[in-house]
Design an enzyme around this catalytic site. Structure first.
Site, PDB file in Angstrom:
ATOM      1  N   ASP A  27       0.813  -1.076   0.085  1.00  0.00           N
ATOM      2  CA  ASP A  27      -0.073  -0.033   0.019  1.00  0.00           C
ATOM      3  C   ASP A  27       0.919   1.297   0.022  1.00  0.00           C
ATOM      4  O   ASP A  27       1.779   1.285   0.627  1.00  0.00           O
ATOM      5  CB  ASP A  27      -0.875  -0.033   1.238  1.00  0.00           C
ATOM      6  CG  ASP A  27      -2.063   0.963   1.288  1.00  0.00           C
ATOM      7  OD1 ASP A  27      -3.054   0.778   0.407  1.00  0.00           O
ATOM      8  OD2 ASP A  27      -1.692   2.071   1.757  1.00  0.00           O
ATOM      9  N   ASP A  63      -4.756   2.285  -4.237  1.00  0.00           N
ATOM     10  CA  ASP A  63      -3.186   2.288  -4.164  1.00  0.00           C
ATOM     11  C   ASP A  63      -2.851   1.129  -3.590  1.00  0.00           C
ATOM     12  O   ASP A  63      -1.584   1.123  -3.044  1.00  0.00           O
ATOM     13  CB  ASP A  63      -2.671   3.555  -3.562  1.00  0.00           C
ATOM     14  CG  ASP A  63      -3.511   3.534  -2.004  1.00  0.00           C
ATOM     15  OD1 ASP A  63      -4.261   3.096  -1.751  1.00  0.00           O
ATOM     16  OD2 ASP A  63      -2.717   3.879  -1.055  1.00  0.00           O
TER      17      ASP A  63
END
Length: 313
Positions: free
Chosen positions: A189, A232
């Site tokens: 992430d 993301d």
């Protein structure tokens, strides 16, 4: 049915030809039923049926009276050539289409009063028809392959998407199981990605996502599966022998992002887990465990790696 009708209404020099037509008609029914009941052997039996029909068509073309009917019958091989070009693999189609062309030319040459002209017309039409059919099949196949690839690919990063993950992870786990190893998962992430979008704009955010995807892909092995889970967050599925191997890969990705030249510069947090199981539910548990490890990495201050021993941990 067509063969039976021809055997009745056609004019042939002897009884033997009629008997061959009737026997072939019966054989067609037998082969058709066999194909219907045995799909595994369907293609082989279908080719056998087609070969038999071409042989019988050649017999009809050579013996039916008057001669102009033989010439017309020769053009039946055009149908055979197109049929095989539309249904069989390209190499097989070319071989059988060539056979159909040869038999048709033979029939037309010996039965036509204008053999040269008729043979030329037959050859041109057959070659063009077979080429168009095979070319069309190749175009459709390419378009289908592209559509499948697009459906399994994230359009922004070029990585696999969740659908590809669902299709490929179980197979990867089965390979790991057969080799006596484990299936490892890393979830990655981007730290403070929302800040990138807020301060630099979504175009910059897209560039960061693409750069992150490229960095991850450059730091895994060829057989590993890299996917964008959404937003993301990314995931890597890999076959590993122990926890340390997974940690080395995770740290390599984290360090590569820390020193990357993305603008703005970003770091990533990485979580990881392992499993020896391969069912869909166990793969979901693996991903969930890796997510928990990622959350702990973020809680520790971000730009960190946290790998747990097993998905059940």
């Amino acid at each position: 049915i067509a063969l039976s009708l021809v055997s009745i209404v056609g004019t042939f020099p002897g009884l033997a030809v009629r008997l061959v037509l009737v026997a072939t008609a019966i054989g067609c029914v037998v082969v058709f039923v066999s194909v219907q009941r045995n799909s595994a052997a369907g293609s082989r039996l279908g080719l056998l049926l087609l070969s038999s029909l071409m042989g019988v068509a050649a017999l009809i073309a050579a013996t039916i009276q008057p001669a102009p009917l033989g010439t017309i019958t020769g053009f039946v091989f055009l149908g055979f050539a197109v049929c095989i070009a539309a249904t069989e693999p390209v190499r097989t189609a070319i071989i059988f289409a060539g056979l159909a062309l040869a038999l048709g030319l033979t029939a037309i040459t010996f039965r036509s009063m204008v053999a040269g002209a008729a043979a030329t017309v037959f050859t041109v039409i057959t070659v063009l028809a077979v080429y168009v059919v095979i070319r069309f099949r190749m175009i459709v196949s390419d378009a289908r392959d592209r559509a499948v690839a697009d459906a399994l690919t994230d359009p922004l990063t070029g990585l696999g998407n969740r659908r590809r993950m669902d299709l490929a992870v179980t197979m990867l786990g089965q390979i790991a199981e057969r080799s006596g190893q484990s299936l490892g998962c890393l979830t990655i992430d981007i730290d403070h990605f929302k800040r990138v979008n807020d301060e630099s704009g979504h175009d910059a955010g897209d560039e960061v996502l693409r750069a992150t995807a490229d960095t991850i892909a450059d730091n895994v092995r060829r057989g590993d599966l890299v996917v964008r889970l959404g937003g993301d967050e990314f995931a890597v599925f890999t076959i590993v022998s122990n926890r340390e191997t997974l940690e080395v890969m995770g740290e390599r990705i984290r360090a590569a992002m820390e020193t990357s030249t993305t603008h703005p510069m970003v770091t990533v947090s990485v979580g990881g887990a392992m499993t020896v199981a391969v069912t869909d539910e166990e793969v979901k548990a693996l991903l969930s465990a890796s997510d928990r490890a990622l959350y702990e990495a973020k809680q520790s201050g971000r730009n960190a790696l946290n790998v747990i021993s097993a998905a059940s941990a």
